[in-house]
Design a protein around this motif. Structure first.
Motif, PDB file in Angstrom:
ATOM      1  N   TRP A   1     -12.132   4.962  -0.486  1.00  0.00           N
ATOM      2  CA  TRP A   1     -10.581   5.514  -0.433  1.00  0.00           C
ATOM      3  C   TRP A   1     -10.922   6.960  -0.381  1.00  0.00           C
ATOM      4  CZ3 TRP A   1     -13.660   3.548  -4.319  1.00  0.00           C
ATOM      5  CH2 TRP A   1     -14.161   4.388  -5.408  1.00  0.00           C
TER       6      TRP A   1
ATOM      7  N   TYR B   1       0.864  -1.225   0.200  1.00  0.00           N
ATOM      8  CA  TYR B   1       0.022   0.135  -0.047  1.00  0.00           C
ATOM      9  C   TYR B   1       0.931   1.285   0.008  1.00  0.00           C
ATOM     10  CZ  TYR B   1      -4.525  -2.431   0.645  1.00  0.00           C
ATOM     11  OH  TYR B   1      -5.576  -3.181   0.316  1.00  0.00           O
TER      12      TYR B   1
ATOM     13  N   TRP C   1      -6.474   0.043  -3.199  1.00  0.00           N
ATOM     14  CA  TRP C   1      -6.733  -1.278  -2.934  1.00  0.00           C
ATOM     15  C   TRP C   1      -5.438  -2.235  -3.599  1.00  0.00           C
ATOM     16  CZ3 TRP C   1     -10.470  -5.223  -5.654  1.00  0.00           C
ATOM     17  CH2 TRP C   1     -10.765  -6.472  -4.544  1.00  0.00           C
TER      18      TRP C   1
ATOM     19  N   ARG D   1      -6.152  -2.233   3.985  1.00  0.00           N
ATOM     20  CA  ARG D   1      -5.216  -0.732   3.756  1.00  0.00           C
ATOM     21  C   ARG D   1      -5.431  -0.100   5.080  1.00  0.00           C
ATOM     22  NH1 ARG D   1      -8.355   4.164   0.858  1.00  0.00           N
ATOM     23  NH2 ARG D   1      -6.154   5.398   0.205  1.00  0.00           N
TER      24      ARG D   1
END
Length: 410
Positions: free
Chosen positions: A410, A344, A355, A373
């Protein structure tokens, strides 16, 4: 020429997929793809075996035939994928099927840049397992991203694994590991950090202390899978075996540098009898996994994987796994953990991925783990036979701790 090590020779003929998902931002897609191509050429000068071709399960011919870089347009937005990931559909983003022997005779690295209608990008990387394990793949992707972002922090790989673990001639009975292919279903489970912490507290004992995240999630999955399996009709197995892969680089005597290129993976496993499935608790399973890992590192790695004994020690380990795979009285689960790998953090110059994923598999009884994450939770991709998965879906204990295929934010 790049000589394969004994570890490489015994690795399965398949491609390891890595998919990195980048939402839309200000950098035009055309600029991103140009940067990916130019930086890939630069980093392949260090990771040169990836641009060659494997020959006779003995070496890589470094003939500069090159890696393949493909581009694809996807007629939807990235948010449509992330809101409810369809695991089977993600295979369409790959440059090549996972389950193909091209991994041992064709190109060793293929990349596909998938451009979405919204401006999002999914970078799909397929690397032959014949010459790269998770640690090598992680080092390659990290170095590629650093090159793309004009960062000087590229750690060149060491290409001397075949000196530490020399290859062996075919007459020694070497054959790569072959995982069984079946009609399968893959489920994606996400364990929130609070749930993982709850499992750790539940399974902590004086004998073990506080178990690791991987240990407690492994124990939970194992118990639930075995309980589900015992409810199937016509099941022949008497023993369940849970096998974990181990990055051997820091475990060898002396340790091998983490940037050593190739496959340097070992295996330890714990067993459960069929009749134990209903009553055995998670604490006991954690203790078994911990004990077998300690035994493996102390009595196998320390005693058998040293000096000139390494090739025969690796071959003996491979033969044991072949026996487990071919024993109809054994149900074998194979688990690979990428927890702790900083995927990540992979920034090619336009931000970090929303992702990380793999894809659904046709290999039965395979488990893939990675950090979620944020780093605290865990993501698990689990592949079972269709009838087995139907029974696992009924396991309330699993769903008490895991979220089934949640949306990606996100």
């Amino acid at each position: 020429m790049f000589n394969l090590s004994i570890f490489d020779q015994l690795s399965p003929d398949l491609y390891t997929p890595v998919l990195l998902y980048y939402p839309e931002e200000s950098t035009p897609l055309s600029d991103k793809i140009l940067r990916l191509k130019s930086s890939l050429s630069l980093v392949l000068a260090y990771f040169y075996p990836l641009a060659g071709r494997a020959r006779d399960n003995m070496f890589v011919e470094c003939n500069d035939l090159g890696a393949k870089f493909l581009e694809a347009d996807v007629n939807c937005t990235l948010s449509e994928v992330l809101v409810c990931p369809c695991l089977r559909e993600l295979k369409k983003l790959l440059p090549i099927n996972v389950e193909t022997n091209e991994a041992s005779i064709g190109q060793l690295l293929l990349v596909q840049a998938n451009s979405f209608r919204c401006g999002g990008l999914v970078l799909a990387i397929s690397i032959s397992h014949k010459i790269a394990d998770g640690a090598t793949i992680g080092n390659f992707i990290r170095s590629w991203a650093n090159a793309a972002g004009n960062c000087a922090n590229i750690v060149p790989p060491r290409h001397d694994a075949s000196i530490v673990a020399p290859s062996m001639n075919h007459w020694m009975g070497i054959s790569p590991l072959v995982l069984p292919q079946h009609k399968t279903l893959t489920r994606r489970y996400v364990f929130d950090s609070s749930k993982v912490d709850g499992l750790v507290e539940r399974t902590s004992t004086k004998q073990v202390g506080r178990p690791t995240r991987v240990e407690v999630v492994s124990a939970l999955l194992w118990k639930c899978m075995v309980k589900a399996s015992t409810r199937r009709s016509g099941v022949e197995w008497k023993r369940s075996v849970f096998l974990h892969t181990v990055n051997l680089r820091p475990k060898m005597f002396p340790p091998i540098p983490e940037n050593t290129f190739g496959n340097l993976v070992g295996h330890y496993w714990a067993e459960m009898r069929e009749e134990e499935a209903a009553e055995i608790d998670l604490q006991e399973l954690v203790m078994r996994l911990r004990a077998e890992k300690a035994n493996y590192l102390e009595n196998y790695v320390k005693e058998e994987l040293v000096g000139e004994k390494i090739p025969m020690g690796v071959l003996a380990d491979a033969k044991s796994i072949h026996e487990l795979l071919n024993n109809k009285e054994v149900e074998l689960y194979v688990c690979s953990s990428w927890c702790g790998f900083p995927y990540y953090e992979t920034d090619f110059g336009w931000g970090k991925p929303a992702w990380l994923s793999v894809v659904s598999s046709e290999y039965k009884n395979v488990i893939w783990m990675a950090d979620a994450r944020g780093g605290e939770g865990m993501e698990v991709w689990l592949t079972l036979g269709e009838d087995h998965m139907a029974e696992l879906d009924k396991e309330a204990l699993l769903m008490e701790y895991a979220n089934l295929n949640p949306s990606i934010s996100w």
